[in-house]
Each structure stands twice: as structure tokens, then as C-alpha cells.
Scaffold this motif. Structure first.
Motif, PDB file in Angstrom:
ATOM      1  N   LYS A 123      -2.554   7.442 -14.807  1.00 50.15           N
ATOM      2  CA  LYS A 123      -1.570   7.318 -15.886  1.00 50.15           C
ATOM      3  C   LYS A 123      -2.249   7.281 -17.251  1.00 50.15           C
ATOM      4  O   LYS A 123      -1.810   7.945 -18.194  1.00 50.15           O
ATOM      5  CB  LYS A 123      -0.718   6.072 -15.673  1.00 50.15           C
ATOM      6  CG  LYS A 123       0.258   6.189 -14.511  1.00 50.15           C
ATOM      7  CD  LYS A 123       1.173   4.975 -14.427  1.00 50.15           C
ATOM      8  CE  LYS A 123       2.190   5.130 -13.292  1.00 50.15           C
ATOM      9  NZ  LYS A 123       3.090   3.952 -13.200  1.00 50.15           N
ATOM     10  N   LYS A 124      -3.307   6.498 -17.376  1.00 50.01           N
ATOM     11  CA  LYS A 124      -3.985   6.415 -18.665  1.00 50.01           C
ATOM     12  C   LYS A 124      -4.632   7.748 -19.046  1.00 50.01           C
ATOM     13  O   LYS A 124      -4.598   8.168 -20.201  1.00 50.01           O
ATOM     14  CB  LYS A 124      -5.031   5.297 -18.638  1.00 50.01           C
ATOM     15  CG  LYS A 124      -4.426   3.894 -18.645  1.00 50.01           C
ATOM     16  CD  LYS A 124      -5.511   2.823 -18.760  1.00 50.01           C
ATOM     17  CE  LYS A 124      -4.891   1.438 -18.867  1.00 50.01           C
ATOM     18  NZ  LYS A 124      -5.932   0.375 -19.007  1.00 50.01           N
ATOM     19  N   ASN A 125      -5.219   8.401 -18.060  1.00 54.06           N
ATOM     20  CA  ASN A 125      -5.871   9.676 -18.339  1.00 54.06           C
ATOM     21  C   ASN A 125      -4.856  10.728 -18.762  1.00 54.06           C
ATOM     22  O   ASN A 125      -5.134  11.575 -19.629  1.00 54.06           O
ATOM     23  CB  ASN A 125      -6.641  10.152 -17.104  1.00 54.06           C
ATOM     24  CG  ASN A 125      -7.549  11.328 -17.408  1.00 54.06           C
ATOM     25  OD1 ASN A 125      -8.157  11.409 -18.472  1.00 54.06           O
ATOM     26  ND2 ASN A 125      -7.649  12.250 -16.469  1.00 54.06           N
ATOM     27  N   ASN A 148      -5.030   8.645 -27.879  1.00 49.45           N
ATOM     28  CA  ASN A 148      -4.232   7.988 -26.839  1.00 49.45           C
ATOM     29  C   ASN A 148      -2.773   8.253 -27.199  1.00 49.45           C
ATOM     30  O   ASN A 148      -2.021   7.347 -27.540  1.00 49.45           O
ATOM     31  CB  ASN A 148      -4.536   6.494 -26.800  1.00 49.45           C
ATOM     32  CG  ASN A 148      -3.864   5.785 -25.628  1.00 49.45           C
ATOM     33  OD1 ASN A 148      -3.254   6.427 -24.771  1.00 49.45           O
ATOM     34  ND2 ASN A 148      -3.955   4.460 -25.602  1.00 49.45           N
ATOM     35  N   ARG A 149      -2.417   9.521 -27.127  1.00 50.82           N
ATOM     36  CA  ARG A 149      -1.160   9.983 -27.711  1.00 50.82           C
ATOM     37  C   ARG A 149       0.062   9.514 -26.928  1.00 50.82           C
ATOM     38  O   ARG A 149       1.091   9.126 -27.514  1.00 50.82           O
ATOM     39  CB  ARG A 149      -1.157  11.501 -27.794  1.00 50.82           C
ATOM     40  CG  ARG A 149       0.132  12.087 -28.359  1.00 50.82           C
ATOM     41  CD  ARG A 149       0.056  13.580 -28.482  1.00 50.82           C
ATOM     42  NE  ARG A 149      -0.900  14.008 -29.503  1.00 50.82           N
ATOM     43  CZ  ARG A 149      -1.055  15.281 -29.882  1.00 50.82           C
ATOM     44  NH1 ARG A 149      -0.305  16.231 -29.318  1.00 50.82           N
ATOM     45  NH2 ARG A 149      -1.943  15.591 -30.794  1.00 50.82           N
ATOM     46  N   TYR A 150      -0.013   9.533 -25.606  1.00 46.79           N
ATOM     47  CA  TYR A 150       1.177   9.263 -24.793  1.00 46.79           C
ATOM     48  C   TYR A 150       1.094   7.951 -24.017  1.00 46.79           C
ATOM     49  O   TYR A 150       2.053   7.598 -23.328  1.00 46.79           O
ATOM     50  CB  TYR A 150       1.398  10.418 -23.815  1.00 46.79           C
ATOM     51  CG  TYR A 150       1.456  11.762 -24.487  1.00 46.79           C
ATOM     52  CD1 TYR A 150       2.546  12.128 -25.269  1.00 46.79           C
ATOM     53  CD2 TYR A 150       0.399  12.677 -24.365  1.00 46.79           C
ATOM     54  CE1 TYR A 150       2.596  13.373 -25.898  1.00 46.79           C
ATOM     55  CE2 TYR A 150       0.450  13.913 -24.971  1.00 46.79           C
ATOM     56  CZ  TYR A 150       1.537  14.259 -25.742  1.00 46.79           C
ATOM     57  OH  TYR A 150       1.582  15.478 -26.372  1.00 46.79           O
ATOM     58  N   GLY A 151      -0.034   7.271 -24.112  1.00 47.38           N
ATOM     59  CA  GLY A 151      -0.190   6.026 -23.356  1.00 47.38           C
ATOM     60  C   GLY A 151       0.578   4.872 -23.957  1.00 47.38           C
ATOM     61  O   GLY A 151       0.684   4.746 -25.185  1.00 47.38           O
ATOM     62  N   ALA A 152       1.104   3.992 -23.091  1.00 46.32           N
ATOM     63  CA  ALA A 152       1.839   2.815 -23.558  1.00 46.32           C
ATOM     64  C   ALA A 152       0.912   1.643 -23.814  1.00 46.32           C
ATOM     65  O   ALA A 152       1.290   0.660 -24.467  1.00 46.32           O
ATOM     66  CB  ALA A 152       2.898   2.430 -22.523  1.00 46.32           C
ATOM     67  N   LYS A 153      -0.316   1.707 -23.310  1.00 49.51           N
ATOM     68  CA  LYS A 153      -1.280   0.623 -23.474  1.00 49.51           C
ATOM     69  C   LYS A 153      -2.609   1.181 -23.983  1.00 49.51           C
ATOM     70  O   LYS A 153      -2.846   2.387 -23.929  1.00 49.51           O
ATOM     71  CB  LYS A 153      -1.495  -0.102 -22.145  1.00 49.51           C
ATOM     72  CG  LYS A 153      -0.253  -0.776 -21.593  1.00 49.51           C
ATOM     73  CD  LYS A 153      -0.570  -1.484 -20.279  1.00 49.51           C
ATOM     74  CE  LYS A 153       0.675  -2.169 -19.713  1.00 49.51           C
ATOM     75  NZ  LYS A 153       0.387  -2.866 -18.418  1.00 49.51           N
ATOM     76  N   ALA A 154      -3.463   0.291 -24.462  1.00 48.89           N
ATOM     77  CA  ALA A 154      -4.801   0.696 -24.904  1.00 48.89           C
ATOM     78  C   ALA A 154      -5.596   1.239 -23.717  1.00 48.89           C
ATOM     79  O   ALA A 154      -5.381   0.844 -22.571  1.00 48.89           O
ATOM     80  CB  ALA A 154      -5.527  -0.492 -25.523  1.00 48.89           C
ATOM     81  N   VAL A 155      -6.522   2.149 -24.024  1.00 46.35           N
ATOM     82  CA  VAL A 155      -7.362   2.726 -22.988  1.00 46.35           C
ATOM     83  C   VAL A 155      -8.814   2.625 -23.425  1.00 46.35           C
ATOM     84  O   VAL A 155      -9.140   2.897 -24.587  1.00 46.35           O
ATOM     85  CB  VAL A 155      -6.974   4.194 -22.697  1.00 46.35           C
ATOM     86  CG1 VAL A 155      -7.073   5.053 -23.940  1.00 46.35           C
ATOM     87  CG2 VAL A 155      -7.832   4.778 -21.577  1.00 46.35           C
ATOM     88  N   ALA A 156      -9.672   2.175 -22.525  1.00 52.26           N
ATOM     89  CA  ALA A 156     -11.101   2.045 -22.807  1.00 52.26           C
ATOM     90  C   ALA A 156     -11.836   3.231 -22.186  1.00 52.26           C
ATOM     91  O   ALA A 156     -11.827   3.393 -20.954  1.00 52.26           O
ATOM     92  CB  ALA A 156     -11.644   0.736 -22.256  1.00 52.26           C
ATOM     93  N   ILE A 157     -12.458   4.031 -23.035  1.00 48.86           N
ATOM     94  CA  ILE A 157     -13.155   5.235 -22.565  1.00 48.86           C
ATOM     95  C   ILE A 157     -14.659   5.004 -22.688  1.00 48.86           C
ATOM     96  O   ILE A 157     -15.180   4.866 -23.802  1.00 48.86           O
ATOM     97  CB  ILE A 157     -12.737   6.472 -23.378  1.00 48.86           C
ATOM     98  CG1 ILE A 157     -11.217   6.645 -23.320  1.00 48.86           C
ATOM     99  CG2 ILE A 157     -13.453   7.718 -22.856  1.00 48.86           C
ATOM    100  CD1 ILE A 157     -10.707   7.775 -24.189  1.00 48.86           C
ATOM    101  N   PRO A 158     -15.377   4.953 -21.582  1.00 43.32           N
ATOM    102  CA  PRO A 158     -16.815   4.673 -21.636  1.00 43.32           C
ATOM    103  C   PRO A 158     -17.615   5.897 -22.079  1.00 43.32           C
ATOM    104  O   PRO A 158     -17.098   7.000 -22.203  1.00 43.32           O
ATOM    105  CB  PRO A 158     -17.148   4.291 -20.201  1.00 43.32           C
ATOM    106  CG  PRO A 158     -16.155   5.053 -19.383  1.00 43.32           C
ATOM    107  CD  PRO A 158     -14.894   5.074 -20.199  1.00 43.32           C
ATOM    108  N   SER A 159     -18.884   5.664 -22.305  1.00 43.62           N
ATOM    109  CA  SER A 159     -19.788   6.753 -22.704  1.00 43.62           C
ATOM    110  C   SER A 159     -19.842   7.824 -21.617  1.00 43.62           C
ATOM    111  O   SER A 159     -19.760   7.532 -20.424  1.00 43.62           O
ATOM    112  CB  SER A 159     -21.191   6.209 -22.958  1.00 43.62           C
ATOM    113  OG  SER A 159     -22.072   7.246 -23.330  1.00 43.62           O
ATOM    114  N   GLY A 160     -19.982   9.072 -22.073  1.00 41.07           N
ATOM    115  CA  GLY A 160     -20.071  10.182 -21.143  1.00 41.07           C
ATOM    116  C   GLY A 160     -20.660  11.395 -21.824  1.00 41.07           C
ATOM    117  O   GLY A 160     -20.961  11.383 -23.026  1.00 41.07           O
TER     118      GLY A 160
END
Length: 313
Positions: free
Chosen positions: A214-216, A237-249
Motif C-alpha cells: 500500500k505504501k509503495n 508520497n502523493r497518494y499515501g494516507a500515512k508517512a512513509v520511510a524510504i531507506p537508502s538504495g
């Protein structure tokens, strides 16, 4: 910073010490051949090369006599980078150039080689050939002064030129409806990206396994050029209802020219034949090359030479 072909690996090579052709002293039934080559001025890995500085036409100096069945009776090298004709006759000339390959794993995957030109040129008696400087190729500033004995152009195909880079980036935590960005400079490549050119981007952390499905699904990544050679990568995070944590990649950025074209010619042994031509004593023969691929070079092997022979015994 390395140019596009700087890490390209040379391709096919003859075994060390292999002879390029059978050599018969004095020739056969009155036909006498000469075989001449070049001196490498640089190296890529263990292979000798001659680098092409830019997209001007250059004389590649002839410096080595591999064999001469006429023993200097019909033609000779005189230390000026050209082949001097010593006897009026009907001759046939063959030139081959050994261009580099962009093999898988060479660091140049996907780099398209632009058009290349190979010529056999003649300076008539009284016309000065390009000035030879040891260890250098010489620009041919006025092609109209010389006769084209033979010419071959390898055209490019209608695909965009590309430049790519890979960087590590941690977008961090992005609130619902929020965004973050980073500016990524593109390295020197097959063209100079400008505002209006195309750019694509991917990030290895934007997966269901890392973020959850869902977050992705609510995250969007995009890029555009905001200055010459600088791509701005944005993660929303255009469509997410909550914050999303994106790690290094790992982030891959691929720029493509919007209008230019390039080719797919690689690992090319390019043979060029003159057919029978009348050459006069005192005329000078030399080899010209042009490449529109930045950082291009010639591989100096048994596959790079000029061969000449009389046609009629």
C-alpha cells in the motif's frame, strides 16, 4: 572524468606474433605487395590504441613497414607518416581499421557509437600532406586538397544518445502528501544533457518488499533537467494516507537526447578497397579517420593496416 569509450574494451585480436599475411620476397609473377601499419600512442588494458581527440578528420600516421615485397622499389615509408609512391603504376590499396567494442561488463553497456569515417587519401605531386608529429594524429584541415581514393561511412541509427549514472540516496521519511528531492549531476558522456532533454530514474528501495504494497503504491518517483547536466529527482508520497520511510538504495539515472541520433556500430573491422588506381611517383598516400563518438579510439593490432600492390605485372 572518463569519456564514453574510455573504458571500452578492445575486441578481437590475432594471436601474439601472428603474421597478417604470407610474405613472398620479390612477389609472385610480377605482383609485389606492401603491408604497413601504425604505432600505438596509448593503451587500454594490455592493448595498444590510438585515441581520436574529437570529431575532426585526422590523418593516422603510417609508421611501421610489416613487409615490402618490392624492397623499396615501388613505395616506401619516409618517416613523415605517409606512404610515398616511388614508381608510376596501376595499384590496388586496401585499408582496415580495428574499432573498439563495447562488450558486456565493460562499463559501456548501452552506449551507442555514432558515425565513423574511413578514407584512403592521395596528395598529388606538389601538394603537401598533413604534417606528421610523432605520437599524434594530425588534423586534415582542408580535405579538398586531396584525392579520395576510397571512402567508407558507417552511419548511426535513429536512437537517442544516452548518459547514465548510479548514486546511493536515502529519501528518508516523507509525510502524506509531501515530497523530497535531490539534484544529480550527470557525468561526461555521449552528449551534454540540457534542459528539455529526457531523463528516467529508478530507486532500488521502492519495492513492495521494502515499503509494503500500500505504501509503495502511493509513492511516485520522477526526474527532469533543471540545469545543463543536472537532473532533479523527486520522490512524492502523493497518494499515501500515512508517512512513509524510504531507506537508502541504489538510484539509476538515465538521460537521453531529445533530438540527436547515434548508431550501434561496435567491434568493427572495417575493410576499405580502392580498386585499381593510377599512382604516380612522388605522390603521397595516407589514411584518414573521423569519429563522432566522444573518447573513441583505434585498436592497433594485426587488423589495422594499409596494403598496396601493383595490379599488372
Amino acid at each position: 572524468m572518463a569519456l564514453p569509450l574510455a573504458n571500452a574494451r578492445p575486441g578481437r585480436q590475432a594471436p601474439a606474433g601472428a603474421q597478417p599475411e604470407h610474405f613472398i620476397p620479390g612477389g609472385v609473377r610480377g605482383i609485389q605487395r606492401g603491408h604497413f601499419s601504425y604505432t600505438a600512442t596509448d593503451h587500454v588494458d594490455e592493448y595498444g590504441v590510438i585515441r581520436i581527440p574529437d570529431d575532426r578528420l585526422y590523418m593516422v600516421p603510417l609508421t611501421k613497414s610489416i613487409f615490402d615485397e618490392s624492397s623499396g622499389g615501388k613505395y616506401a615509408l619516409a618517416g613523415d607518416g605517409v606512404l610515398t609512391v616511388l614508381k608510376d603504376d596501376l595499384y590496388h590499396m586496401t585499408v582496415n581499421m580495428d574499432w573498439p567494442a563495447q562488450s558486456r561488463g565493460s562499463g559501456q553497456d548501452g552506449y551507442d557509437v555514432d558515425s565513423r569515417k574511413l578514407l584512403i587519401l592521395r596528395a598529388r605531386v606538389g601538394v603537401k600532406p598533413p604534417t606528421y608529429t610523432q605520437g599524434q594524429v594530425t588534423p586534415v584541415t582542408d580535405l579538398s586538397r586531396y584525392d579520395r581514393m576510397a571512402s567508407h561511412d558507417t552511419p548511426g541509427s535513429s536512437v537517442p544518445k544516452s548518459v547514465r549514472t548510479t548514486v546511493e540516496w536515502a529519501p528518508g521519511t516523507i509525510a502524506a502528501g509531501g515530497m523530497t528531492y535531490v539534484d544529480v549531476p550527470l557525468p561526461a558522456g555521449s552528449f551534454d544533457p540540457a534542459v528539455g532533454d529526457l531523463v528516467r530514474v529508478s530507486h532500488s528501495s521502492l519495492t513492495d518488499a521494502v515499503l509494503g504494497q500500500k505504501k509503495n503504491a502511493g509513492v511516485q518517483i520522477s526526474a527532469r533537467f533543471v540545469a545543463p547536466g543536472v537532473a532533479r529527482v523527486m520522490v512524492e508520497n502523493r497518494y499515501g494516507a500515512k508517512a512513509v520511510a524510504i531507506p537508502s538504495g541504489t538510484m539509476n539515472v538515465l538521460a537521453e537526447s531529445a533530438v540527436a541520433s547515434a548508431g550501434n556500430n561496435h567491434d568493427a573491422w572495417c575493410y576499405l578497397n580502392s580498386g585499381p588506381v593510377m599512382l604516380m611517383a612522388g605522390e603521397k598516400i595516407f589514411v584518414g579517420v573521423r569519429s563522432y563518438s566522444r573518447g573513441d579510439f583505434l585498436q592497433i593490432s594485426n587488423g589495422s593496416f594499409i596494403r598496396i600492390s601493383n595490379v599488372i605485372a
